[in-house]
Design a protein around this motif. Sequence first.
Motif, PDB file in Angstrom:
ATOM      1  N   THR A  13     -27.051 127.621 -21.205  1.00 37.12           N
ATOM      2  CA  THR A  13     -27.062 128.200 -19.862  1.00 37.12           C
ATOM      3  C   THR A  13     -25.661 128.678 -19.493  1.00 37.12           C
ATOM      4  OG1 THR A  13     -26.696 126.078 -18.770  1.00 37.12           O
ATOM      5  CG2 THR A  13     -28.990 126.764 -19.112  1.00 37.12           C
ATOM      6  N   LEU A 105     -29.481 122.866 -22.580  1.00 38.59           N
ATOM      7  CA  LEU A 105     -30.549 122.028 -22.043  1.00 38.59           C
ATOM      8  C   LEU A 105     -31.860 122.330 -22.748  1.00 38.59           C
ATOM      9  CD1 LEU A 105     -32.527 123.779 -19.953  1.00 38.59           C
ATOM     10  CD2 LEU A 105     -30.500 123.626 -18.535  1.00 38.59           C
ATOM     11  N   LEU A 107     -35.951 122.598 -22.257  1.00 38.47           N
ATOM     12  CA  LEU A 107     -37.023 122.791 -21.280  1.00 38.47           C
ATOM     13  C   LEU A 107     -38.362 122.637 -21.982  1.00 38.47           C
ATOM     14  CD1 LEU A 107     -35.754 125.929 -19.317  1.00 38.47           C
ATOM     15  CD2 LEU A 107     -35.706 123.549 -18.557  1.00 38.47           C
ATOM     16  N   ALA A 111     -42.302 123.952 -18.098  1.00 39.62           N
ATOM     17  CA  ALA A 111     -41.232 124.217 -17.130  1.00 39.62           C
ATOM     18  C   ALA A 111     -40.772 125.665 -17.185  1.00 39.62           C
ATOM     19  CB  ALA A 111     -40.055 123.285 -17.383  1.00 39.62           C
ATOM     20  N   GLY A 131     -37.135 129.499 -16.163  1.00 41.12           N
ATOM     21  CA  GLY A 131     -37.166 128.051 -16.329  1.00 41.12           C
ATOM     22  C   GLY A 131     -36.843 127.352 -15.025  1.00 41.12           C
ATOM     23  N   LYS A 132     -37.368 126.149 -14.889  1.00 38.55           N
ATOM     24  CA  LYS A 132     -37.077 125.330 -13.721  1.00 38.55           C
ATOM     25  C   LYS A 132     -36.388 124.067 -14.209  1.00 38.55           C
ATOM     26  CE  LYS A 132     -41.303 126.051 -13.168  1.00 38.55           C
ATOM     27  NZ  LYS A 132     -42.698 126.157 -13.071  1.00 38.55           N
ATOM     28  N   HIS A 133     -35.182 123.823 -13.651  1.00 36.09           N
ATOM     29  CA  HIS A 133     -34.420 122.659 -14.089  1.00 36.09           C
ATOM     30  C   HIS A 133     -33.491 122.222 -12.956  1.00 36.09           C
ATOM     31  CE1 HIS A 133     -32.413 119.948 -16.858  1.00 36.09           C
ATOM     32  NE2 HIS A 133     -31.260 120.388 -16.386  1.00 36.09           N
TER      33      HIS A 133
END
Length: 171
Positions: A13, A105, A107, A111, A131-133
Amino acid sequence: MMQEEGAGYRFLTFTLGEVFFALDISSVREILDLQDITRIPGAPDYMRGVVNVRGTAVPVMDLRMKFGLGRVEKTLNTRVVIVELIKNEATSVVGAMADSVKEVLELEPEAIDPPPAMGATVRTDFIRGIGKHGGRFILILDVGKVFTSEEILDVARVVEDAARDAGTATA
């Protein structure tokens, strides 16, 4: 993307402005501190030039400019992410300027949502998913669409032409 069944996907990221983006970690070769970039005359504005990576000229793309988000400014956090592209059994290498690199990260598939039809900060054809994080959204980029081989070949051609012209100028 090849992953073991039941395993999540791993991403690097980074930020462009306030927006979080991600690249599939399998396409990332290394991360460099920002160094001197040699501008290539005739290259598109978002192609900032080339950097020396262990003796090889690697084209560097300003992702903010490519996405119409302004220009990456040089700060202590600015990084160049070196990305490998494999197309038609040929490997190309390109650098991507980012305001900062955050983390790697993982996922889970659930997600990650498909790209939106409209309303994103960048053109949606560059986005592979969202993505959701940690309570935030991360735009997952499609490496093959962001870094097209044609753009890299165009810059490589300009570099070769410049080297050839420099060789004939000194001969």
